[in-house]
Design a protein around this motif. Structure first.
Motif, mmCIF file in Angstrom:
data_model
loop_
_atom_site.group_PDB
_atom_site.id
_atom_site.type_symbol
_atom_site.label_atom_id
_atom_site.label_comp_id
_atom_site.label_asym_id
_atom_site.label_seq_id
_atom_site.Cartn_x
_atom_site.Cartn_y
_atom_site.Cartn_z
ATOM 1 N N SER A 1 4.437 -0.444 11.101
ATOM 2 C CA SER A 1 5.186 0.935 11.621
ATOM 3 C C SER A 1 6.577 0.848 11.834
ATOM 4 C CB SER A 1 4.337 1.278 12.825
ATOM 5 O OG SER A 1 4.850 0.623 13.900
ATOM 6 N N ASP A 2 7.291 1.946 12.017
ATOM 7 C CA ASP A 2 8.589 2.021 12.320
ATOM 8 C C ASP A 2 8.831 2.208 13.971
ATOM 9 O OD1 ASP A 2 7.855 4.558 12.830
ATOM 10 O OD2 ASP A 2 9.250 5.306 11.321
ATOM 11 N N GLY A 3 7.703 2.077 14.643
ATOM 12 C CA GLY A 3 7.767 2.157 15.946
ATOM 13 C C GLY A 3 7.504 1.107 16.834
ATOM 14 N N ARG B 1 9.773 4.090 1.219
ATOM 15 C CA ARG B 1 9.135 3.307 2.207
ATOM 16 C C ARG B 1 9.666 2.047 2.792
ATOM 17 N NH1 ARG B 1 5.574 0.477 -2.906
ATOM 18 N NH2 ARG B 1 7.697 -0.333 -4.036
ATOM 19 N N LYS B 2 9.039 1.720 3.658
ATOM 20 C CA LYS B 2 9.594 0.568 4.501
ATOM 21 C C LYS B 2 8.412 -0.692 4.352
ATOM 22 C CE LYS B 2 13.687 2.335 5.721
ATOM 23 N NZ LYS B 2 13.362 3.802 5.135
ATOM 24 N N SER B 3 7.618 -0.686 4.368
ATOM 25 C CA SER B 3 6.362 -1.763 4.282
ATOM 26 C C SER B 3 6.567 -2.536 3.333
ATOM 27 C CB SER B 3 5.007 -1.091 4.824
ATOM 28 O OG SER B 3 4.568 -0.294 3.731
ATOM 29 N N HIS B 4 6.783 -2.060 2.192
ATOM 30 C CA HIS B 4 7.089 -2.846 1.154
ATOM 31 C C HIS B 4 7.946 -4.230 1.187
ATOM 32 C CE1 HIS B 4 6.628 -3.774 -3.312
ATOM 33 N NE2 HIS B 4 8.082 -4.074 -3.270
ATOM 34 N N GLU C 1 0.796 2.393 9.069
ATOM 35 C CA GLU C 1 -0.063 3.424 9.878
ATOM 36 C C GLU C 1 0.429 4.813 9.593
ATOM 37 O OE1 GLU C 1 -0.953 2.356 13.644
ATOM 38 O OE2 GLU C 1 -1.329 4.461 14.152
ATOM 39 N N TYR C 2 -0.682 5.745 9.024
ATOM 40 C CA TYR C 2 -0.220 7.223 8.881
ATOM 41 C C TYR C 2 -1.177 7.819 10.056
ATOM 42 C CZ TYR C 2 2.721 6.223 4.679
ATOM 43 O OH TYR C 2 3.340 5.769 3.840
ATOM 44 N N ASN C 3 -0.607 8.420 10.845
ATOM 45 C CA ASN C 3 -1.445 9.215 11.846
ATOM 46 C C ASN C 3 -2.892 8.273 12.061
ATOM 47 O OD1 ASN C 3 0.102 11.728 11.613
ATOM 48 N ND2 ASN C 3 -0.273 11.853 9.718
ATOM 49 N N GLY C 4 -2.370 7.141 12.521
ATOM 50 C CA GLY C 4 -3.859 6.560 13.140
ATOM 51 C C GLY C 4 -4.747 5.906 12.012
ATOM 52 N N SER D 1 0.997 -1.097 0.011
ATOM 53 C CA SER D 1 -0.015 0.018 0.257
ATOM 54 C C SER D 1 0.680 0.961 0.011
ATOM 55 C CB SER D 1 -0.815 -0.005 1.071
ATOM 56 O OG SER D 1 -1.541 -0.937 1.276
ATOM 57 N N SER D 2 2.113 1.326 0.676
ATOM 58 C CA SER D 2 2.733 2.471 0.703
ATOM 59 C C SER D 2 3.210 2.672 -0.636
ATOM 60 C CB SER D 2 3.599 2.222 1.711
ATOM 61 O OG SER D 2 4.653 3.501 1.591
ATOM 62 N N ILE D 3 3.125 4.055 -1.072
ATOM 63 C CA ILE D 3 3.735 4.804 -2.227
ATOM 64 C C ILE D 3 4.776 5.837 -1.945
ATOM 65 C CG2 ILE D 3 1.715 4.225 -3.538
ATOM 66 C CD1 ILE D 3 1.074 7.101 -3.569
ATOM 67 N N ARG D 4 5.255 5.815 -0.552
ATOM 68 C CA ARG D 4 6.125 6.786 0.171
ATOM 69 C C ARG D 4 7.343 6.487 -0.659
ATOM 70 N NH1 ARG D 4 9.231 7.753 4.222
ATOM 71 N NH2 ARG D 4 9.080 5.458 4.866
ATOM 72 N N GLN D 5 8.152 7.819 -0.729
ATOM 73 C CA GLN D 5 9.466 7.746 -0.866
ATOM 74 C C GLN D 5 10.426 7.097 0.111
ATOM 75 O OE1 GLN D 5 10.909 11.594 -2.295
ATOM 76 N NE2 GLN D 5 8.910 12.103 -3.075
HETATM 77 C C1 LIG Z 1 2.509 10.446 7.183
HETATM 78 C C2 LIG Z 1 3.082 9.772 8.100
HETATM 79 C C3 LIG Z 1 2.421 9.516 9.359
HETATM 80 C C4 LIG Z 1 2.738 8.402 10.313
HETATM 81 N N1 LIG Z 1 2.081 8.032 11.168
HETATM 82 C C5 LIG Z 1 2.184 6.883 12.077
HETATM 83 C C6 LIG Z 1 1.428 6.656 13.301
HETATM 84 O O1 LIG Z 1 0.453 7.282 13.318
HETATM 85 N N2 LIG Z 1 1.949 5.570 14.098
HETATM 86 C C7 LIG Z 1 2.877 4.974 13.739
HETATM 87 O O2 LIG Z 1 3.426 4.071 14.230
HETATM 88 N N3 LIG Z 1 3.875 5.345 12.747
HETATM 89 C C8 LIG Z 1 3.780 6.282 11.857
HETATM 90 N N4 LIG Z 1 4.418 6.523 10.769
HETATM 91 C C9 LIG Z 1 5.494 5.921 10.438
HETATM 92 C C10 LIG Z 1 5.400 4.610 9.776
HETATM 93 O O3 LIG Z 1 5.023 3.786 10.547
HETATM 94 C C11 LIG Z 1 6.789 4.380 8.872
HETATM 95 O O4 LIG Z 1 6.841 5.410 7.984
HETATM 96 C C12 LIG Z 1 6.828 2.989 8.488
HETATM 97 O O5 LIG Z 1 7.983 2.652 7.793
HETATM 98 C C13 LIG Z 1 5.839 2.442 7.504
HETATM 99 O O6 LIG Z 1 5.309 3.325 6.554
HETATM 100 P P1 LIG Z 1 6.179 3.313 5.033
HETATM 101 O O7 LIG Z 1 5.748 1.760 4.216
HETATM 102 O O8 LIG Z 1 5.640 4.185 4.253
HETATM 103 O O9 LIG Z 1 7.518 3.293 5.214
HETATM 104 C C14 LIG Z 1 3.774 7.745 9.781
HETATM 105 C C15 LIG Z 1 4.532 8.097 8.665
HETATM 106 C C16 LIG Z 1 3.940 9.015 7.739
HETATM 107 C C17 LIG Z 1 4.758 9.116 6.559
#
Ligand SMILES: Cc1cc2nc3c(=O)[nH]c(=O)nc-3n(C[C@H](O)[C@H](O)[C@H](O)COP(=O)(O)O)c2cc1C
Length: 183
Positions: free
Chosen positions: A113-115, A15-18, A82-85, A9-13
């Motif tokens: 998530s990264d957390g 990205r890690k979830s890929h 997860e982006y902002n919940g 799902s992630s299209i972010r530059q």
């Molecule tokens: C816009 C945005 C909002 C995010 N909000 C959360 C969040 O609410 N909770 C969380 O645990 N991580 C949050 N993250 C961090 C993501 O967990 C992290 O980017 C992780 O690598 C998964 O996303 P990715 O596949 O886009 O990398 C957020 C990242 C972005 C870009």
């Protein structure tokens, strides 16, 4: 052998979830659970949603391709950050495009998530959207915490003993749902 489509799902530059999507593909194929294909929303690069496929007068070949792959898959794994919940706009954009294609489709959700919480706040909102279209969401989940440490860029787990059993259980629940669907 079931065919499983994995939505990344992630299209972010950067990205890690890929990485988790890559891991599932390898896991499914190496364990011979079935065939697997990644539907990468970054590659599809859909424009912002403006209507459902069934009402589009001339849908793009990419939308038709995506719809056909969802329709023909025996089961789906959605890998979502997860982006902002919530789940990202890229996923909502793709989910809302289709309707009948989701009907009775077994869908398993992996949040990332990264957390330390593994993106689990996404689950209820995503499940609810899928239920509205009568998809059959699998009750097992696969939260990935600290994805950047858990998997490398090719989707190899840093510590296979942590992930292999979890992934096996998660996919097994999807396979049971697929089996129940065909009986
Ligand atoms: C816009 C945005 C909002 C995010 N909000 C959360 C969040 O609410 N909770 C969380 O645990 N991580 C949050 N993250 C961090 C993501 O967990 C992290 O980017 C992780 O690598 C998964 O996303 P990715 O596949 O886009 O990398 C957020 C990242 C972005 C870009």
């Amino acid at each position: 052998m079931p065919h499983i489509a994995i939505i990344s799902s992630s299209i972010r530059q950067g990205r890690k979830s890929h990485r988790v999507a890559l891991y599932f593909k390898t896991h499914i194929e190496s364990r011979q659970f079935g065939s697997a294909e990644i539907l990468d929303l970054k590659e599809y690069s859909f424009p912002l949603f403006d209507e459902r496929l069934k009402f589009l007068p001339s849908p793009s070949s990419l939308i038709l391709d995506f719809a056909e792959k969802i329709k023909s898959a025996d089961g789906i794994i959605i890998v979502t950050p997860e982006y902002n919940g919530g789940y990202p706009a890229s996923l909502k954009n793709a989910v809302d495009l289709l309707y009948d294609e989701w009907h009775r489709k077994p869908v398993a959700i992996s949040t990332v998530s990264d957390g330390p919480f593994g993106g689990t706040q996404v689950i209820t909102s995503l499940q609810f959207s899928l239920w509205k279209m009568r998809a059959r969401t699998v009750t097992s989940t696969f939260p990935v915490t600290q994805v950047q440490d858990a998997f490398d860029e090719k989707g190899n787990p840093g510590d296979p003993s942590v992930w292999e059993k979890r992934a096996g259980n998660f996919i097994n629940e999807l396979l049971l749902c697929i089996k129940a669907n065909t009986e």
